[in-house]
Design a protein around this motif. Structure first.
Motif, short mmCIF file in Angstrom:
data_model
loop_
_atom_site.label_atom_id
_atom_site.label_comp_id
_atom_site.label_asym_id
_atom_site.label_seq_id
_atom_site.Cartn_x
_atom_site.Cartn_y
_atom_site.Cartn_z
N ALA A 7 28.10 -32.52 -8.91
CA ALA A 7 28.86 -32.26 -9.99
C ALA A 7 30.33 -32.84 -9.85
CB ALA A 7 28.86 -30.75 -10.17
N GLY A 8 30.57 -33.16 -8.53
CA GLY A 8 32.03 -33.80 -8.40
C GLY A 8 32.89 -33.29 -7.74
N CYS A 9 32.14 -32.09 -6.94
CA CYS A 9 33.11 -31.53 -5.70
C CYS A 9 33.34 -32.48 -4.68
CB CYS A 9 32.39 -30.23 -5.29
SG CYS A 9 33.28 -29.42 -3.94
N GLU A 10 34.63 -32.56 -4.23
CA GLU A 10 34.86 -33.65 -3.05
C GLU A 10 35.10 -33.22 -1.79
OE1 GLU A 10 37.33 -36.97 -5.35
OE2 GLU A 10 37.96 -34.91 -6.15
N ILE A 11 35.43 -31.70 -1.59
CA ILE A 11 35.76 -30.92 -0.54
C ILE A 11 35.03 -29.76 -0.59
CG2 ILE A 11 37.42 -30.17 1.29
CD1 ILE A 11 39.34 -32.42 0.09
N ILE A 12 34.48 -29.20 0.40
CA ILE A 12 34.13 -27.74 0.17
C ILE A 12 34.46 -26.84 1.61
CG2 ILE A 12 31.92 -28.22 1.57
CD1 ILE A 12 32.02 -26.09 -1.43
N ARG A 13 34.93 -25.62 0.98
CA ARG A 13 35.28 -24.67 2.07
C ARG A 13 34.24 -23.57 2.25
NH1 ARG A 13 39.22 -20.11 1.19
NH2 ARG A 13 39.63 -20.83 -0.93
N ILE A 14 34.09 -23.26 3.66
CA ILE A 14 33.06 -22.38 3.86
C ILE A 14 33.56 -21.18 4.85
CG2 ILE A 14 30.74 -22.07 5.50
CD1 ILE A 14 30.02 -24.96 4.62
N ALA A 15 33.21 -20.10 4.48
CA ALA A 15 33.72 -18.83 5.02
C ALA A 15 33.12 -18.82 6.54
CB ALA A 15 33.47 -17.66 4.49
N VAL A 16 33.82 -18.55 7.50
CA VAL A 16 33.41 -18.37 8.92
C VAL A 16 33.78 -16.92 9.32
CG1 VAL A 16 33.41 -19.33 11.04
CG2 VAL A 16 33.56 -20.91 9.31
N PRO A 17 33.24 -16.05 8.96
CA PRO A 17 33.81 -14.55 9.20
C PRO A 17 33.39 -13.87 10.45
CG PRO A 17 31.79 -14.33 7.70
CD PRO A 17 31.94 -15.75 8.12
N ARG A 18 32.41 -14.74 11.23
CA ARG A 18 31.75 -13.84 12.50
C ARG A 18 31.37 -14.97 13.26
NH1 ARG A 18 28.96 -12.79 8.22
NH2 ARG A 18 26.54 -13.10 8.46
N LYS A 19 31.32 -14.74 14.69
CA LYS A 19 30.68 -15.70 15.55
C LYS A 19 29.25 -16.11 15.30
CE LYS A 19 30.56 -16.43 20.61
NZ LYS A 19 31.36 -17.59 20.44
N SER A 20 28.44 -15.31 14.74
CA SER A 20 27.03 -15.61 14.53
C SER A 20 26.65 -16.55 13.67
CB SER A 20 26.32 -14.26 14.11
OG SER A 20 26.63 -13.69 12.94
N VAL A 21 27.84 -16.87 12.73
CA VAL A 21 27.45 -18.01 11.71
C VAL A 21 27.82 -19.34 12.15
CG1 VAL A 21 28.21 -16.47 9.96
CG2 VAL A 21 29.93 -18.24 10.70
N LEU A 22 28.18 -19.53 13.37
CA LEU A 22 28.76 -20.80 13.81
C LEU A 22 27.81 -21.63 14.09
CD1 LEU A 22 31.64 -19.41 16.39
CD2 LEU A 22 31.95 -21.08 14.23
N PRO A 23 26.53 -21.34 14.63
CA PRO A 23 25.38 -22.23 14.75
C PRO A 23 25.10 -22.82 13.45
CG PRO A 23 24.95 -20.47 16.35
CD PRO A 23 26.23 -19.93 15.17
N SER A 24 25.05 -22.08 12.45
CA SER A 24 24.72 -22.45 11.18
C SER A 24 25.64 -23.22 10.52
CB SER A 24 24.50 -21.33 10.08
OG SER A 24 23.19 -20.51 10.52
N PHE A 25 26.98 -22.97 10.86
CA PHE A 25 27.91 -23.82 10.16
C PHE A 25 27.89 -25.13 10.85
CE2 PHE A 25 32.34 -25.72 11.14
CZ PHE A 25 32.82 -25.34 9.72
#
Length: 358
Positions: free
Chosen positions: A46-64
């Motif tokens: 759709a034209g998004c050029e930069i995306i921000r992602i929440a990293v609220p806890r350590k467990s999401v880092l592998p997925s990140f």
């Protein structure tokens, strides 16, 4: 346009004369990396050029890390409170970090983040929000004023500069237009860094679009702003679409169709709104910048939309297709949408070819 220092988020240049960039944020659970990546790809289309992602806890880092490796656009890690998350996100490939130093804590923790960003050669966005100003700022000003937001931002900038780290971008957001505009106007005269602009927690699709368009539009029209995010309590695809419409309305970027549509009145002899909706939906795939008009009056339509590349004026039982204000075809009402779309696609191909050859 305000000239700033230039930084890079991945391969996307920001500031220093680069185009104003459209940014959004995923609204999925980052730990669900497949659905998050699907959303990023939809937004990129759709034209998004930069995306921000929440990293609220350590467990999401592998997925990140998986998301970063497979994302079609640069990924910024959004970090609050825990400095260790920012450090590890940088180590796992983040293209940028977004922090509010005020909720990270002691200076040494912020310094750890700066060291990680320096090592990874990625920028940091210093995000100042009216809802999370330092206690001493609130005490000095009595509330979260625009001056208080600016003072907090300058304190953070001074600290970053004391560590010789200038790969930064700033944001100073409030949930109301007036304070936000005041804060950005003031900070833009005091620092040379790129600014990310937006109205935080702007609201639902309707109210958030209005507040964001007014606030972002005022700032961009004054040359203030290098990246934008339209913050909506709605699917993020609308953040991107509204962002692009703001840029197109100010003549700052060109992408896809700019639709001019009759507001309708008692003179209408056709049900215009479904026609407009169908044409707009079917032309979303076009990336060639085109100005298209859909008018409800056969007599005045071509003249009122003279500057459009191509347009359709609808009347009872008949429609006329016009280019640059001149009628090129008359069509039956039952065929006018399909015939019009056919001409639009043909014109788009011609414009695309001319662009390649120019």
């Amino acid at each position: 346009m305000r000239k700033t220092l230039q930084i890079k988020v991945g391969e996307v240049t920001i500031g220093g004369g680069a185009p104003v960039r459209v940014q959004s944020m995923t609204k999925t659970d980052t730990e669900e990396w497949k659905s998050t990546l699907d959303q990023i790809k939809e937004l990129a289309d759709a034209g998004c050029e930069i995306i921000r992602i929440a990293v609220p806890r350590k467990s999401v880092l592998p997925s990140f890390e998986k998301i970063v490796k497979n994302s079609p656009i640069p990924v910024i890690a959004d970090i609050h409170y825990d400095w260790r998350l920012a450090v590890e996100a940088a180590e796992r490939g983040a293209h940028g970090l977004r922090i509010n130093p005020g909720n990270i804590g002691e200076a040494w923790k912020v310094e750890k983040i700066i060291d990680a960003a320096r090592k990874a050669e990625i920028p940091i966005r210093i995000g100042v929000n009216s809802g999370s100003l330092p206690a001493h700022i609130l005490k000095n000003y009595g509330s979260a004023t625009s001056d208080g937001m600016v003072e907090a931002a300058l304190e953070y900038v001074k600290f970053f500069e004391s560590l010789e780290f200038r790969n930064i971008k700033l944001s100073l957001k409030a949930s109301d237009v007036k304070r936000t505009v005041e804060a950005y106007r003031k900070i833009s005269k005091l620092v040379p860094y790129p600014l990310h602009v937006g109205i935080t927690e702007a609201g639902t699709l309707l109210t958030g679009t209005v507040k964001s368009s007014v606030g972002i539009g005022i700032l961009l029209s004054e040359g203030i702003g290098d990246t934008i995010r339209v913050s909506l309590a709605a699917p993020p695809i609308y953040e991107v679409k509204v962002g692009w419409e703001i840029l197109k309305s100010l003549g700052l970027r060109k992408k896809g169709v700019e639709l001019i549509a009759c507001p309708t009145c008692g003179r209408l002899e056709v049900d215009l709104l479904p026609i407009v909706d169908e044409i707009e939906k079917r032309l979303e795939v076009l990336e060639v910048p085109m100005k298209i008009a859909i008018m409800g009056c056969v007599v005045n339509g071509p003249g009122e939309a003279r500057e459009a590349d191509i347009g359709l004026a609808c009347g009872r039982g008949v429609g006329v297709i016009f280019e640059k204000g001149k009628i090129v075809e008359r069509v039956e009402e039952t065929e006018m949408v399909e015939r019009f779309l056919g001409r639009v696609y043909k014109l788009a191909e011609k414009m695309k070819k001319n662009e390649r050859n120019s």
